[in-house]
Scaffold this motif. Sequence first.
Motif, mmCIF file in Angstrom:
data_model
loop_
_atom_site.group_PDB
_atom_site.id
_atom_site.type_symbol
_atom_site.label_atom_id
_atom_site.label_comp_id
_atom_site.label_asym_id
_atom_site.label_seq_id
_atom_site.Cartn_x
_atom_site.Cartn_y
_atom_site.Cartn_z
ATOM 1 N N ARG A 144 -36.542 -8.564 18.630
ATOM 2 C CA ARG A 144 -35.200 -8.385 18.070
ATOM 3 C C ARG A 144 -35.232 -7.087 17.266
ATOM 4 O O ARG A 144 -35.988 -6.950 16.304
ATOM 5 C CB ARG A 144 -34.780 -9.548 17.179
ATOM 6 C CG ARG A 144 -33.447 -9.258 16.457
ATOM 7 C CD ARG A 144 -32.637 -10.481 16.111
ATOM 8 N NE ARG A 144 -33.287 -11.421 15.235
ATOM 9 C CZ ARG A 144 -32.752 -12.604 14.919
ATOM 10 N NH1 ARG A 144 -31.583 -12.957 15.411
ATOM 11 N NH2 ARG A 144 -33.399 -13.425 14.116
ATOM 12 N N GLU A 187 -31.354 -7.883 21.196
ATOM 13 C CA GLU A 187 -32.519 -8.665 21.635
ATOM 14 C C GLU A 187 -32.921 -8.201 23.023
ATOM 15 O O GLU A 187 -32.062 -7.952 23.871
ATOM 16 C CB GLU A 187 -32.173 -10.157 21.693
ATOM 17 C CG GLU A 187 -31.792 -10.755 20.353
ATOM 18 C CD GLU A 187 -31.215 -12.164 20.500
ATOM 19 O OE1 GLU A 187 -31.087 -12.652 21.640
ATOM 20 O OE2 GLU A 187 -30.862 -12.767 19.467
ATOM 21 N N GLN A 191 -37.547 -19.192 8.974
ATOM 22 C CA GLN A 191 -36.237 -19.526 9.553
ATOM 23 C C GLN A 191 -36.072 -18.873 10.922
ATOM 24 O O GLN A 191 -35.009 -18.334 11.251
ATOM 25 C CB GLN A 191 -35.103 -19.115 8.600
ATOM 26 C CG GLN A 191 -35.160 -19.891 7.287
ATOM 27 C CD GLN A 191 -34.080 -19.517 6.304
ATOM 28 O OE1 GLN A 191 -33.236 -18.665 6.563
ATOM 29 N NE2 GLN A 191 -34.076 -20.173 5.157
ATOM 30 N N ARG A 192 -37.123 -18.939 11.672
ATOM 31 C CA ARG A 192 -37.142 -18.325 12.988
ATOM 32 C C ARG A 192 -37.743 -19.288 14.006
ATOM 33 O O ARG A 192 -38.348 -20.310 13.669
ATOM 34 C CB ARG A 192 -37.972 -17.025 12.970
ATOM 35 C CG ARG A 192 -37.389 -15.915 12.142
ATOM 36 C CD ARG A 192 -36.114 -15.380 12.762
ATOM 37 N NE ARG A 192 -35.650 -14.180 12.066
ATOM 38 C CZ ARG A 192 -34.763 -14.198 11.084
ATOM 39 N NH1 ARG A 192 -34.268 -15.348 10.636
ATOM 40 N NH2 ARG A 192 -34.371 -13.067 10.527
ATOM 41 N N ARG A 193 -37.606 -18.929 15.240
ATOM 42 C CA ARG A 193 -38.204 -19.678 16.327
ATOM 43 C C ARG A 193 -39.712 -19.739 16.134
ATOM 44 O O ARG A 193 -40.325 -18.822 15.584
ATOM 45 C CB ARG A 193 -37.845 -18.981 17.645
ATOM 46 C CG ARG A 193 -37.842 -19.871 18.844
ATOM 47 C CD ARG A 193 -37.241 -19.159 20.047
ATOM 48 N NE ARG A 193 -38.141 -18.155 20.596
ATOM 49 C CZ ARG A 193 -37.858 -17.428 21.667
ATOM 50 N NH1 ARG A 193 -36.692 -17.574 22.270
ATOM 51 N NH2 ARG A 193 -38.725 -16.547 22.139
ATOM 52 N N GLU A 225 -38.205 -21.063 23.908
ATOM 53 C CA GLU A 225 -36.859 -20.640 24.277
ATOM 54 C C GLU A 225 -35.910 -21.030 23.159
ATOM 55 O O GLU A 225 -36.218 -21.881 22.338
ATOM 56 C CB GLU A 225 -36.430 -21.326 25.585
ATOM 57 C CG GLU A 225 -37.254 -20.915 26.783
ATOM 58 C CD GLU A 225 -36.984 -21.797 27.991
ATOM 59 O OE1 GLU A 225 -37.591 -21.540 29.039
ATOM 60 O OE2 GLU A 225 -36.187 -22.743 27.884
ATOM 61 N N GLY A 226 -34.735 -20.416 23.179
ATOM 62 C CA GLY A 226 -33.727 -20.777 22.191
ATOM 63 C C GLY A 226 -33.479 -19.647 21.224
ATOM 64 O O GLY A 226 -34.133 -18.597 21.278
ATOM 65 N N PRO A 227 -32.509 -19.856 20.326
ATOM 66 C CA PRO A 227 -32.122 -18.765 19.429
ATOM 67 C C PRO A 227 -33.261 -18.355 18.510
ATOM 68 O O PRO A 227 -34.059 -19.190 18.069
ATOM 69 C CB PRO A 227 -30.957 -19.370 18.629
ATOM 70 C CG PRO A 227 -31.090 -20.837 18.772
ATOM 71 C CD PRO A 227 -31.745 -21.085 20.083
ATOM 72 N N LEU A 228 -33.328 -17.088 18.198
ATOM 73 C CA LEU A 228 -34.415 -16.565 17.383
ATOM 74 C C LEU A 228 -34.256 -17.009 15.922
ATOM 75 O O LEU A 228 -35.243 -17.318 15.258
ATOM 76 C CB LEU A 228 -34.436 -15.034 17.474
ATOM 77 C CG LEU A 228 -34.615 -14.481 18.881
ATOM 78 C CD1 LEU A 228 -34.618 -12.953 18.858
ATOM 79 C CD2 LEU A 228 -35.891 -14.999 19.526
ATOM 80 N N THR A 229 -33.027 -17.034 15.417
ATOM 81 C CA THR A 229 -32.777 -17.531 14.056
ATOM 82 C C THR A 229 -32.592 -19.041 14.121
ATOM 83 O O THR A 229 -31.891 -19.550 15.000
ATOM 84 C CB THR A 229 -31.515 -16.879 13.457
ATOM 85 O OG1 THR A 229 -31.740 -15.473 13.341
ATOM 86 C CG2 THR A 229 -31.205 -17.448 12.081
ATOM 87 N N GLN A 230 -33.230 -19.736 13.216
ATOM 88 C CA GLN A 230 -33.141 -21.185 13.167
ATOM 89 C C GLN A 230 -32.609 -21.569 11.799
ATOM 90 O O GLN A 230 -33.282 -21.347 10.789
ATOM 91 C CB GLN A 230 -34.521 -21.795 13.387
ATOM 92 C CG GLN A 230 -35.187 -21.373 14.691
ATOM 93 C CD GLN A 230 -34.813 -22.270 15.847
ATOM 94 O OE1 GLN A 230 -34.809 -23.470 15.725
ATOM 95 N NE2 GLN A 230 -34.488 -21.662 16.986
ATOM 96 N N ARG A 231 -31.453 -22.138 11.763
ATOM 97 C CA ARG A 231 -30.876 -22.520 10.477
ATOM 98 C C ARG A 231 -31.627 -23.715 9.924
ATOM 99 O O ARG A 231 -31.944 -24.649 10.656
ATOM 100 C CB ARG A 231 -29.404 -22.890 10.643
ATOM 101 C CG ARG A 231 -28.748 -23.255 9.317
ATOM 102 C CD ARG A 231 -27.368 -23.795 9.496
ATOM 103 N NE ARG A 231 -26.850 -24.283 8.230
ATOM 104 C CZ ARG A 231 -25.697 -24.922 8.102
ATOM 105 N NH1 ARG A 231 -24.949 -25.137 9.158
ATOM 106 N NH2 ARG A 231 -25.291 -25.340 6.924
#
Lengths: 560, 246
Positions: A474, A464, A536-538, A524-530
């Motif tokens: 990414r 990243e 399933q991304r930011r 902000e925050g993780p690029l993958t979002q569960r």
Amino acid sequence: MKLLSNGLLLAVLTSGYSYGASAESFLVWKDGKGLAKIEQCRESSQERISLKVSDRAELALSVRESVKIEDKTLVRAIKENPQSTRVQVLGSAQKHMTEGLIATQKLQSLGDYVLEIQDVQTGRKLKGRYLQVVFEDGQYKTISCGTGKSAQRFVVYNVFNAENQQPVGRLGIGENETQFFKSIKIYTSEEADHLLNRQLEEKQLPDSRGSSASTSKPPSVSPPHAISTTAPRGQHLIIKVPLNIKPGAPSEKSTTIDSQTEQNIGAIQTEVPFQVMAAPETAAQVAATGTAIDSVVCLKDGTLSVRDESLQNILFQANKLEVVKIAQGFVAPKDPRYIKVQFSARSADKNTGWVAKEYIQLKSACEMTKPAVQAQRQQANQAAVAVAGAGGALSGDCCNFPLAKRPTTSYKEGMRRFAWRRGANRIHAACDLYGSVGDAVNAVNDGVILRGPYAFYGGVYAVEAVHTGGFVVRYGEVLGKVAAGISSGTKIAKGRAVGFVGQVGGHGKLSPMLHFELYSGKQEGPLTQRGAKGYQRRGDLLNPTDYLSRWEQAKFGASY
Amino acid sequence: MNKQRGLVFIILILAAVALFFASRGKISSAQKTRSAESADAAKSADAESSGQAADSAGAANVGAGASSSGAGSTAGGSPATALELQSLKKMTDILALAIQPNAREADLLKALTDAKQEPSVAADNNPITGEMDIVRTQNPPAGTRYFHAQYFGAEKKEKFAQHLSFEFKPGPEAIKQAIAAVQASLHVGAPEPTRENFYEWKLKDGYCAWVAPLAEKDLKNNPFNAYSPEDKGTIRVAVEICEQED
């Protein structure tokens, strides 16, 4: 080969020289003349050079006749085919200039090796120096000098000696040179690093015990103490020297070539007297390299004995703060007080052994490196925020296409395109740029590495980065192999290699590719979002297609 | 006629059992064990035979996917002992636990601690893409190593597991054994036979599981793990957020 007398030649490049500018001079080696200053040089680069290093192999001279060539022999490829390549042997006194066919798979890239100049006649002024070809962003650095009929091209090499961690100069050598390469010795980067370390020790520490094995039983009662009083050793980092660092400038890459002073040019030649030794690796240097899980030899002073598997023999001494990877096996250690480690910066034949476990700690936990790690992290975060807030913006003109070669198929169609539906619940969040395993993946713009490589999917990894103007990329499905100098917090310039194209599933049916994800940077925050539906991304995920298309057009003159 | 068929069937079964026990006698049992579990390993051949029986039962359930792809042997390595197979199952159970809908990073750490694997956590955080915790262990169970988990999250929010994996020792049946363990722990059927030497399952909640042997370059280029040439054929078992389904 008769040498012309050269004296001390000055190849002074004025500071402020920019890559691509003309009318500059450079130090080169020319058959028949030796070291020479040559004018009107412009920097260039090329993907391939004809010089290769051969493994031990059979060289077919004819249908019936063949000879053996030794491991790590320098050859020039004349005609390459997938199965066999016609080569001319260079790096062998007995077989110099012999031509024949060799299996292509036996040939390795010169970039992975270091050359030592051995022959006094040919290389009097370079004896004891080590050369490493400059390979940046998937390209070999070259210089083109002169114009018209006198135009010549030289491949650029960094020059090292035992006294300095950084290259002491740069030298251009024509690809077609023959005599220069007749009597050289070739080392892997790790071997050269180890050799130079030993030379440094021999000069600096006359009472050093060196690396010879000695017998010593581990203590049987109290926790093992394996600290000796041997003075700490310097460590050469040939394989870790960022290849875009200029002589005498141990800092970030600049777009200018630093001046090659008389001293630097003199340092390339052997008459320069012995210089001050390089300092041992510092906590700050340790903090800035490697991954978050790297461990160190957590010692304030002294060294740590590294033992063989029996724990009875000491193989070598590890320096304080040396970075290690913990080497786990499939069976329990004989003695739980000891742990097997691997020293990444040492040569392959002597980089693994057993050490007292209590002295191995995460670099983020070791009291000697913890403050530096925290400081480095803080600096990295500040740099990332600064880049994110800097001027510039994501646009069709801002950036470079991330691959040096055009993708082998369109990234705008089928399962490769952004927003292709993957199964019932997921939408493809990237464009997949097909290439070949190992192709360099290059930063699209200036920026800072945020993280990586980290495990992404199916045996491949991701890196990243935040780029000038604040957008985030990414670079997914890259190999685990770390591009030179890349770790969290590394400042990167547009075009610098940040990884290498990988292949999900290793050898499977999915093509090698770069999985390119783009974010505006407004969140902000993780690029993958569960659990998030769809991508399933930011939430600031962008469609990269149009940007890639324009960058592709700019680089290759065509776009899918 | 039915009696004849029944008799043939019984004879075939007996022949299969006889072959099974005959081959077992050749399997080497010269394996070192974890010191904490050495007492188990010192037990009689009954423990080993039950482990092997479970192994062959599991391998039989692998199905067409693995067998048609030639799953089974990897370079080098001795056959796994019963203890090592237990370790394999323990680790796949841990993977299964970690991806439960309400599982947290703390649950994983507790499971690893309870299993005496000595977990450690390293943080890799930045203000742009958030937080990543890397969980590793220092005392892996026999036959396994390099447990590696990545948890992603934002500040003050619960993290989720993005990747969990471990390595299993190479051996003649290692792939089949790993596949069987994944099937048992994650309650899945045959893997998707989509790729050579890469066995994959789609799970719930966006996760995928996969089993694959590692080539030398995979081992050498791993940014986290040390490399040794003897490791060729090591099996990696992973559960992670799916990215590139066919």
